[in-house]
Design a protein around this motif. Structure first.
Motif, PDB file in Angstrom:
ATOM      1  N   SER A  19       0.840  -1.210   0.000  1.00 33.70           N
ATOM      2  CA  SER A  19       0.000   0.000   0.000  1.00 33.70           C
ATOM      3  C   SER A  19       0.871   1.256   0.000  1.00 33.70           C
ATOM      4  O   SER A  19       0.565   2.224  -0.704  1.00 33.70           O
ATOM      5  N   ILE A  32      -4.709   2.634   2.742  1.00 33.65           N
ATOM      6  CA  ILE A  32      -4.300   2.847   4.126  1.00 33.65           C
ATOM      7  C   ILE A  32      -3.108   1.958   4.474  1.00 33.65           C
ATOM      8  O   ILE A  32      -2.919   0.878   3.930  1.00 33.65           O
ATOM      9  N   THR A  40      -4.737  -3.934   4.670  1.00 36.92           N
ATOM     10  CA  THR A  40      -5.571  -3.775   3.476  1.00 36.92           C
ATOM     11  C   THR A  40      -6.601  -4.897   3.410  1.00 36.92           C
ATOM     12  O   THR A  40      -6.261  -6.066   3.562  1.00 36.92           O
ATOM     13  N   ASP A  59      -4.110  -2.331  -5.556  1.00 39.55           N
ATOM     14  CA  ASP A  59      -3.577  -2.787  -4.264  1.00 39.55           C
ATOM     15  C   ASP A  59      -4.509  -3.861  -3.717  1.00 39.55           C
ATOM     16  O   ASP A  59      -5.719  -3.824  -3.949  1.00 39.55           O
TER      17      ASP A  59
HETATM   18 MG   LIG Z   1      -1.744  -2.881   2.414  1.00 37.12          MG
END
Ligand SMILES: [Mg+2]
Ligand SMILES: Nc1nc2c(ncn2[C@@H]2O[C@H](COP(=O)(O)OP(=O)(O)OP(=O)(O)O)[C@@H](O)[C@H]2O)c(=O)[nH]1
Length: 293
Positions: A19, A32, A40, A59
């Motif tokens: 991320s 985040i 995540t 992501d």
């Molecule tokens: Mg992550």
């Protein structure tokens, strides 16, 4: 030069910095980040448009082999699918660490998939000379389109990663308009930012028992009025989230509101509630309702 465009699915075990890398690549905090594994939970698209290439990063949750709850099994599946379904998989490792867990996550990427390997966190290395034998060993584990040592934190070698990814993407016109950064809306980011503060503020275990649901999101002129519920699994977890006199929840909500104001570019009113949804991480029906298919 021919224009290229395609999707890049991030993969790796939890905490390797997927991320952080996505945020660095698109130049905006979309996904985040926390020091705790499996932060995540949702697929987050981040789009970078350059004159010669549109990069569509996806992501995904870090994959944790041997995860027990249904939630964690769903997250693992999401992670595996993101790498499989994209034009290119971007596998993220930590420098000098290639663990059994990394190897198992890597093995879940189908043989025919093109993989670019990012060796992240090189800012933590004291001696860069150690990297050479490590990169050499990695190059023997599997065929990679490229191996790029880099740092999501400092931005080192990001241009080299973009060049390697571009070379691996198919030719084609851009899919998204150049100003579009993501496919997610403000409601999604509101929930995620609140969840990030829960991950940052609470102990080791509780963040995994928490989920954020946005009950309402209204725009009143320049003010965004947001009502959110934090779900926990048991009655006994409620007072922990609240803290003495509600002080902890207040701290979490204030931090989340400030980040929302920065991202949305306007004032936010954030109301937060804590409710029990019994054992939701192991309840298939609850998970479906919460968007974990
Ligand atoms: Mg992550
Ligand atoms: N020193 C250093 N720390 C980093 C770097 N990239 C990420 N981190 C830290 O590593 C931790 C995990 O980062 P994330 O970006 O949340 O990792 P992730 O792979 O997305 O983790 P999951 O979502 O749990 O799978 C955070 O504490 C980051 O600040 C880096 O290049 N250098």
């Amino acid at each position: 030069m021919n224009h290229r465009c395609g999707t890049i699915g991030m993969a790796g075990r939890p905490n390797t910095g997927k991320s952080s890398l996505l945020n660095r690549l698109v130049g905006q905090k979309l996904s985040i980040v926390s020091a705790k594994p499996q932060t995540t939970r949702h697929l987050v698209t981040g789009i970078l448009t350059r004159p010669d290439c549109q990069y569509i990063f996806v992501d995904a949750p870090g994959q944790q082999p041997g995860a027990k709850s249904i939630l964690h099994r769903r997250l693992n599946r999401r992670g595996a699918e993101a790498a499989r379904d994209a034009d290119v998989a971007l596998f993220v490792l930590e420098a000098l660490r290639f663990t059994e867990e990394d190897r198992r996550v890597l093995e879940r990427i189908p043989k025919e998939q093109c993989i670019v390997l990012a060796v992240n966190k090189i800012d933590l290395l004291k001696q860069h000379a150690q990297l050479i034998p490590f990169l050499d060993r990695l190059s023997k584990t599997r065929e990679f389109a490229a191996i790029v040592p880099l740092s999501a934190k400092t931005g080192k070698n990001i241009p080299a990663l973009l060049a390697a990814l571009r070379a691996a993407l198919p030719e084609g016109p851009a899919i998204y308009p150049p100003e579009q950064l993501t496919d997610r809306d403000e409601r999604f980011f509101a929930a995620e930012l609140l969840r990030e503060k829960i991950f940052e503020t609470m102990g080791q275990e509780l963040p995994y028992r928490c989920e954020v649901v946005i009950d309402s999101f209204k725009e009143e002129g320049r003010l965004r009025r947001i009502e959110a519920t934090i779900l926990v699994e048991r009655e006994s977890q409620k007072p922990i989230v609240l803290g003495a006199g509600g002080e902890r929840l207040k701290r979490i909500a204030t931090a989340a509101r400030k980040d929302m104001e920065k991202l949305f570019g306007g004032k936010v009113y954030l109301g937060t509630w804590v409710k029990v949804r019994k054992a939701w991480t192991d309840d298939a029906r609850a998970l479906r309702q919460l968007g974990y298919e």
